[in-house]
Design a protein around this motif. Structure first.
Motif, PDB file in Angstrom:
ATOM      1  N   GLY A 148      -6.220   5.530  -8.534  1.00  0.00           N
ATOM      2  CA  GLY A 148      -5.457   5.331  -7.306  1.00  0.00           C
ATOM      3  C   GLY A 148      -4.849   6.613  -6.802  1.00  0.00           C
ATOM      4  O   GLY A 148      -5.380   7.269  -5.911  1.00  0.00           O
ATOM      5  N   LYS A 149      -3.733   6.999  -7.390  1.00  0.00           N
ATOM      6  CA  LYS A 149      -2.970   8.160  -6.931  1.00  0.00           C
ATOM      7  C   LYS A 149      -3.818   9.435  -6.886  1.00  0.00           C
ATOM      8  O   LYS A 149      -3.820  10.158  -5.886  1.00  0.00           O
ATOM      9  CB  LYS A 149      -1.763   8.365  -7.840  1.00  0.00           C
ATOM     10  N   GLN A 150      -4.531   9.725  -7.970  1.00  0.00           N
ATOM     11  CA  GLN A 150      -5.317  10.960  -8.023  1.00  0.00           C
ATOM     12  C   GLN A 150      -6.424  10.968  -6.975  1.00  0.00           C
ATOM     13  O   GLN A 150      -6.738  12.002  -6.374  1.00  0.00           O
ATOM     14  CB  GLN A 150      -5.903  11.146  -9.423  1.00  0.00           C
ATOM     15  N   THR A 172      -5.473  14.329  14.924  1.00  0.00           N
ATOM     16  CA  THR A 172      -4.819  13.074  15.310  1.00  0.00           C
ATOM     17  C   THR A 172      -5.777  11.892  15.245  1.00  0.00           C
ATOM     18  O   THR A 172      -5.401  10.779  15.574  1.00  0.00           O
ATOM     19  CB  THR A 172      -4.253  13.181  16.731  1.00  0.00           C
ATOM     20  N   SER A 173      -7.016  12.137  14.838  1.00  0.00           N
ATOM     21  CA  SER A 173      -7.996  11.063  14.711  1.00  0.00           C
ATOM     22  C   SER A 173      -8.834  11.327  13.469  1.00  0.00           C
ATOM     23  O   SER A 173      -9.829  12.032  13.505  1.00  0.00           O
ATOM     24  CB  SER A 173      -8.884  10.992  15.962  1.00  0.00           C
ATOM     25  N   ARG A 174      -8.373  10.751  12.348  1.00  0.00           N
ATOM     26  CA  ARG A 174      -8.955  11.074  11.054  1.00  0.00           C
ATOM     27  C   ARG A 174      -9.526   9.835  10.388  1.00  0.00           C
ATOM     28  O   ARG A 174      -9.070   8.713  10.653  1.00  0.00           O
ATOM     29  CB  ARG A 174      -7.878  11.669  10.145  1.00  0.00           C
ATOM     30  N   PRO A 175     -10.514  10.015   9.513  1.00  0.00           N
ATOM     31  CA  PRO A 175     -10.950   8.885   8.694  1.00  0.00           C
ATOM     32  C   PRO A 175      -9.817   8.434   7.774  1.00  0.00           C
ATOM     33  O   PRO A 175      -8.902   9.197   7.468  1.00  0.00           O
ATOM     34  CB  PRO A 175     -12.118   9.458   7.885  1.00  0.00           C
ATOM     35  N   ALA A 176      -9.905   7.195   7.331  1.00  0.00           N
ATOM     36  CA  ALA A 176      -8.938   6.662   6.371  1.00  0.00           C
ATOM     37  C   ALA A 176      -9.683   5.795   5.371  1.00  0.00           C
ATOM     38  O   ALA A 176     -10.688   5.152   5.707  1.00  0.00           O
ATOM     39  CB  ALA A 176      -7.857   5.860   7.075  1.00  0.00           C
ATOM     40  N   ILE A 185       0.851  -1.180   0.000  1.00  0.00           N
ATOM     41  CA  ILE A 185       0.000   0.000   0.000  1.00  0.00           C
ATOM     42  C   ILE A 185       0.890   1.234   0.000  1.00  0.00           C
ATOM     43  O   ILE A 185       1.953   1.239   0.621  1.00  0.00           O
ATOM     44  CB  ILE A 185      -0.973   0.044   1.196  1.00  0.00           C
ATOM     45  N   GLU A 186       0.455   2.248  -0.710  1.00  0.00           N
ATOM     46  CA  GLU A 186       1.101   3.556  -0.661  1.00  0.00           C
ATOM     47  C   GLU A 186       0.184   4.470   0.128  1.00  0.00           C
ATOM     48  O   GLU A 186      -0.932   4.786  -0.296  1.00  0.00           O
ATOM     49  CB  GLU A 186       1.355   4.084  -2.076  1.00  0.00           C
ATOM     50  N   VAL A 187       0.638   4.873   1.309  1.00  0.00           N
ATOM     51  CA  VAL A 187      -0.169   5.633   2.253  1.00  0.00           C
ATOM     52  C   VAL A 187       0.076   7.127   2.066  1.00  0.00           C
ATOM     53  O   VAL A 187       1.224   7.575   2.032  1.00  0.00           O
ATOM     54  CB  VAL A 187       0.148   5.221   3.697  1.00  0.00           C
ATOM     55  N   VAL A 232      -6.818  10.368   5.559  1.00  0.00           N
ATOM     56  CA  VAL A 232      -5.717   9.457   5.255  1.00  0.00           C
ATOM     57  C   VAL A 232      -6.200   8.480   4.184  1.00  0.00           C
ATOM     58  O   VAL A 232      -7.330   7.987   4.238  1.00  0.00           O
ATOM     59  CB  VAL A 232      -5.283   8.673   6.510  1.00  0.00           C
ATOM     60  N   SER A 233      -5.369   8.216   3.208  1.00  0.00           N
ATOM     61  CA  SER A 233      -5.748   7.242   2.185  1.00  0.00           C
ATOM     62  C   SER A 233      -4.565   6.351   1.845  1.00  0.00           C
ATOM     63  O   SER A 233      -3.411   6.729   2.063  1.00  0.00           O
ATOM     64  CB  SER A 233      -6.271   7.949   0.928  1.00  0.00           C
ATOM     65  N   ALA A 234      -4.878   5.181   1.335  1.00  0.00           N
ATOM     66  CA  ALA A 234      -3.832   4.234   0.965  1.00  0.00           C
ATOM     67  C   ALA A 234      -4.238   3.549  -0.335  1.00  0.00           C
ATOM     68  O   ALA A 234      -5.355   3.031  -0.440  1.00  0.00           O
ATOM     69  CB  ALA A 234      -3.632   3.200   2.065  1.00  0.00           C
ATOM     70  N   VAL A 235      -3.369   3.565  -1.322  1.00  0.00           N
ATOM     71  CA  VAL A 235      -3.629   2.900  -2.597  1.00  0.00           C
ATOM     72  C   VAL A 235      -3.102   1.477  -2.507  1.00  0.00           C
ATOM     73  O   VAL A 235      -1.935   1.254  -2.171  1.00  0.00           O
ATOM     74  CB  VAL A 235      -2.968   3.649  -3.760  1.00  0.00           C
ATOM     75  N   LEU A 236      -3.974   0.524  -2.805  1.00  0.00           N
ATOM     76  CA  LEU A 236      -3.624  -0.897  -2.704  1.00  0.00           C
ATOM     77  C   LEU A 236      -3.103  -1.429  -4.033  1.00  0.00           C
ATOM     78  O   LEU A 236      -3.761  -1.311  -5.065  1.00  0.00           O
ATOM     79  CB  LEU A 236      -4.857  -1.699  -2.274  1.00  0.00           C
ATOM     80  N   PHE A 237      -1.917  -2.020  -3.997  1.00  0.00           N
ATOM     81  CA  PHE A 237      -1.347  -2.749  -5.136  1.00  0.00           C
ATOM     82  C   PHE A 237      -1.456  -4.229  -4.791  1.00  0.00           C
ATOM     83  O   PHE A 237      -0.622  -4.773  -4.071  1.00  0.00           O
ATOM     84  CB  PHE A 237       0.101  -2.327  -5.373  1.00  0.00           C
ATOM     85  N   TYR A 238      -2.504  -4.857  -5.277  1.00  0.00           N
ATOM     86  CA  TYR A 238      -2.818  -6.235  -4.900  1.00  0.00           C
ATOM     87  C   TYR A 238      -2.358  -7.211  -5.981  1.00  0.00           C
ATOM     88  O   TYR A 238      -2.135  -6.835  -7.141  1.00  0.00           O
ATOM     89  CB  TYR A 238      -4.320  -6.394  -4.641  1.00  0.00           C
TER      90      TYR A 238
END
Length: 300
Positions: free
Chosen positions: A94-96, A72-76, A62-64, A107-113
């Motif tokens: 993904g990236k965009q 300090t307490s955010r959705p992801a 994952i790219e976070v 917070v977001s994370a792109v999954l490379f599965y």
């Protein structure tokens, strides 16, 4: 676990500069500078059977994207790009998208599965592992563990909807978090998703994930509108009515199942738009779908 941790949680901490996304208003996007720290986390120990890619660049990871704000307490949100379970459309799906979320303090994370030569349950195991790693590292990344969502486009939408409807379907023996950390998302976002492997299904995704001679029981199991329950998280979907690759009936099936099980759901169907539009930045009528999504997330 110390050596394992060094192997697969390999971090590349860097600042990716300033983002200028803000689609909440009308007209042209307003500039909203926001520094974002980007970090790469490999899902599995290097050299393990789950970390043997065709090419080094295909290692599951994952790219976070970490917005550098005071919260300090955010959705992801874990973002699963499409690609028919044959490729990963990591740029426009993904990236965009991750940058858009980061501009809003999410917070977001792109999954490379795993894909292509890796069939079910490999992609599912990667997605569940990613969800668990984000939840496990919530304090480090400033994530609210009750606000961890999953998003997917096209075949990535199939993957996201599988995790959302069946978070306990399979627990990989190499996932040391499987017995202690939930993979269930708190919300699910689906863009022109593959939902069914039956009528109106995308057969390319089915064949790549399950093989051409797939077990009918598994085909049924992974037609995800049939797996919606009252425990399925609230859902947001968008599709185009003239999608010729993944028919809009996929989204309609899922929404109908949500309604039947009293799962909160929001659906936006646009008259026209090719499959795989991503954020649709060049389509004035279609690109408002991301505004609708941000409005849906605003009270989260």
């Amino acid at each position: 676990m110390h050596t394992t941790r060094r192997n697969f949680i390999a971090k590349t901490s860097l600042f990716s500069g300033l983002l200028g996304w803000n689609f909440l208003g009308s007209g042209k996007p307003a500039v909203k500078p926001l520094a974002v720290k980007k970090e790469t986390i490999y899902l599995w120990e290097k050299g393990s059977k789950n970390d043997l890619p065709t090419e080094e660049s295909e290692r599951p990871k994952i790219e976070v994207y970490l917005p550098q704000n005071a919260k300090t307490s955010r959705p992801a949100i874990l973002v699963c790009p499409g690609g028919g379970y044959y490729a990963i459309a990591e740029d426009h799906e993904g990236k965009q998208v991750a940058e858009l979320f980061a501009s809003q303090g999410i917070v977001s994370a792109v999954l490379f599965y795993r894909h292509r030569t890796h069939q079910h349950p490999a992609p599912y195991a990667d997605a569940c592992r990613a969800m668990r790693l984000l939840r496990k590292n919530a304090a480090k990344y400033g994530i609210d563990t009750t606000k961890l969502g999953i998003m997917g486009f096209s075949a990535g939408g199939h993957l996201a909807s599988t995790v959302a409807t069946q978070p306990e379907l399979y627990k990989d023996p190499l996932d040391d978090l499987a017995s202690s950390t939930s993979a269930r998302p708190d919300r699910v976002i689906l863009g022109y998703p593959v939902i069914t492997f039956g009528e109106y299904g995308h057969m390319g995704s089915k064949d790549n994930l399950l093989g051409k001679e797939a077990d009918p029981t598994l085909v049924e199991q992974l037609s995800n509108h049939k797996q919606v329950t009252a425990n399925t998280p609230p859902a947001f979907l968008f599709h185009t009515a003239d999608d010729s690759a993944v028919p809009v009936q996929n989204s309609l099936f899922f929404v109908q199942a949500c309604v039947e099980h009293k799962v909160p759901v929001e659906l936006h169907v646009f008259p026209k738009g090719r499959h795989g539009v991503g954020l649709a930045p060049d389509d004035p009528k279609l690109k408002i779908w991301s505004q609708n999504l941000l409005s849906w997330l605003a009270n989260w």
